[in-house]
Design a protein around this motif. Structure first.
Motif, PDB file in Angstrom:
ATOM      1  N   LEU A  24     -16.255 -47.957 -76.672  1.00 46.84           N
ATOM      2  CA  LEU A  24     -15.095 -48.750 -77.089  1.00 46.84           C
ATOM      3  C   LEU A  24     -13.855 -48.275 -76.354  1.00 46.84           C
ATOM      4  N   THR A  25     -12.994 -49.213 -75.991  1.00 46.56           N
ATOM      5  CA  THR A  25     -11.822 -48.908 -75.170  1.00 46.56           C
ATOM      6  C   THR A  25     -10.675 -48.307 -75.975  1.00 46.56           C
ATOM      7  N   ARG A  26      -9.732 -47.730 -75.244  1.00 50.43           N
ATOM      8  CA  ARG A  26      -8.458 -47.259 -75.803  1.00 50.43           C
ATOM      9  C   ARG A  26      -7.438 -48.374 -75.706  1.00 50.43           C
ATOM     10  N   GLY A  27      -6.294 -48.180 -76.332  1.00 52.27           N
ATOM     11  CA  GLY A  27      -5.197 -49.121 -76.164  1.00 52.27           C
ATOM     12  C   GLY A  27      -4.934 -49.967 -77.391  1.00 52.27           C
ATOM     13  N   ARG A  31     -11.925 -52.807 -77.646  1.00 53.36           N
ATOM     14  CA  ARG A  31     -12.971 -53.740 -77.197  1.00 53.36           C
ATOM     15  C   ARG A  31     -14.186 -52.966 -76.732  1.00 53.36           C
ATOM     16  N   PHE A  32     -15.339 -53.653 -76.757  1.00 52.27           N
ATOM     17  CA  PHE A  32     -16.545 -53.074 -76.170  1.00 52.27           C
ATOM     18  C   PHE A  32     -16.381 -53.092 -74.651  1.00 52.27           C
ATOM     19  N   HIS A  33     -16.714 -51.989 -73.979  1.00 57.12           N
ATOM     20  CA  HIS A  33     -16.626 -52.016 -72.516  1.00 57.12           C
ATOM     21  C   HIS A  33     -17.904 -51.561 -71.824  1.00 57.12           C
ATOM     22  N   HIS A  34     -18.824 -50.968 -72.576  1.00 57.42           N
ATOM     23  CA  HIS A  34     -20.056 -50.510 -71.937  1.00 57.42           C
ATOM     24  C   HIS A  34     -21.141 -50.378 -73.000  1.00 57.42           C
ATOM     25  N   THR A  35     -22.355 -50.793 -72.676  1.00 53.63           N
ATOM     26  CA  THR A  35     -23.482 -50.674 -73.601  1.00 53.63           C
ATOM     27  C   THR A  35     -24.689 -50.101 -72.869  1.00 53.63           C
ATOM     28  N   GLU A  36     -25.351 -49.165 -73.523  1.00 53.54           N
ATOM     29  CA  GLU A  36     -26.609 -48.615 -73.023  1.00 53.54           C
ATOM     30  C   GLU A  36     -27.668 -48.833 -74.092  1.00 53.54           C
ATOM     31  N   LYS A  37     -28.891 -49.090 -73.671  1.00 55.18           N
ATOM     32  CA  LYS A  37     -30.008 -49.250 -74.601  1.00 55.18           C
ATOM     33  C   LYS A  37     -30.998 -48.128 -74.341  1.00 55.18           C
ATOM     34  N   SER A  53     -12.496 -44.381 -76.058  1.00 56.31           N
ATOM     35  CA  SER A  53     -11.938 -43.624 -77.172  1.00 56.31           C
ATOM     36  C   SER A  53     -12.925 -43.450 -78.316  1.00 56.31           C
ATOM     37  N   ALA A  54     -13.967 -44.273 -78.338  1.00 55.90           N
ATOM     38  CA  ALA A  54     -14.942 -44.204 -79.423  1.00 55.90           C
ATOM     39  C   ALA A  54     -16.301 -44.694 -78.936  1.00 55.90           C
ATOM     40  N   VAL A  55     -17.337 -44.309 -79.674  1.00 55.72           N
ATOM     41  CA  VAL A  55     -18.691 -44.748 -79.360  1.00 55.72           C
ATOM     42  C   VAL A  55     -19.333 -45.231 -80.658  1.00 55.72           C
ATOM     43  N   LYS A  56     -19.967 -46.396 -80.591  1.00 57.82           N
ATOM     44  CA  LYS A  56     -20.679 -46.959 -81.736  1.00 57.82           C
ATOM     45  C   LYS A  56     -22.168 -46.886 -81.432  1.00 57.82           C
ATOM     46  N   ILE A  57     -22.968 -46.478 -82.431  1.00 55.49           N
ATOM     47  CA  ILE A  57     -24.409 -46.340 -82.221  1.00 55.49           C
ATOM     48  C   ILE A  57     -25.136 -47.225 -83.227  1.00 55.49           C
ATOM     49  N   ARG A  58     -26.031 -48.076 -82.711  1.00 52.15           N
ATOM     50  CA  ARG A  58     -26.865 -48.947 -83.544  1.00 52.15           C
ATOM     51  C   ARG A  58     -28.309 -48.496 -83.393  1.00 52.15           C
ATOM     52  N   GLY A  59     -28.976 -48.237 -84.511  1.00 51.44           N
ATOM     53  CA  GLY A  59     -30.354 -47.781 -84.483  1.00 51.44           C
ATOM     54  C   GLY A  59     -30.444 -46.333 -84.931  1.00 51.44           C
ATOM     55  N   LYS A  60     -31.660 -45.847 -85.049  1.00 54.54           N
ATOM     56  CA  LYS A  60     -31.881 -44.477 -85.509  1.00 54.54           C
ATOM     57  C   LYS A  60     -31.771 -43.523 -84.324  1.00 54.54           C
ATOM     58  N   ALA A  61     -30.824 -42.597 -84.457  1.00 52.70           N
ATOM     59  CA  ALA A  61     -30.585 -41.651 -83.370  1.00 52.70           C
ATOM     60  C   ALA A  61     -30.013 -40.354 -83.916  1.00 52.70           C
TER      61      ALA A  61
END
Length: 74
Positions: A24-27, A31-37, A53-61
């Motif tokens: 997730l972006t700063r400012g 906004r979402f700016h990059h996704t890895e699977k 500035s932040a990272v969101k994680i979906r799924g078990k990790a």
């Protein structure tokens, strides 16, 4: 903009297939700016930057930081 400490990073280890790690972006507008699977067992090392500035994680990790370890549940 203030200088950001680029020494901060996290380690994400997927506990199932299809885990998404979203940067997730700063400012003013976040906004979402990059996704890895990731698939089960894969590891991603992500660094915080002037743009992330932040990272969101979906799924078990498993998420490891300098503050400790936490597991995401969904």
């Amino acid at each position: 903009m203030d200088q950001v400490n680029n020494d901060d990073y996290i380690v994400v280890k997927a506990k199932e297939n299809g885990v998404q790690v979203i940067g997730l972006t700063r400012g003013q507008d976040t906004r979402f700016h990059h996704t890895e699977k990731l698939d089960k067992g894969e590891v991603l090392i992500a660094q915080f930057t002037n743009h992330t500035s932040a990272v969101k994680i979906r799924g078990k990790a498993q998420v490891m930081t300098k503050h400790g370890m936490v597991e995401s549940e969904s």
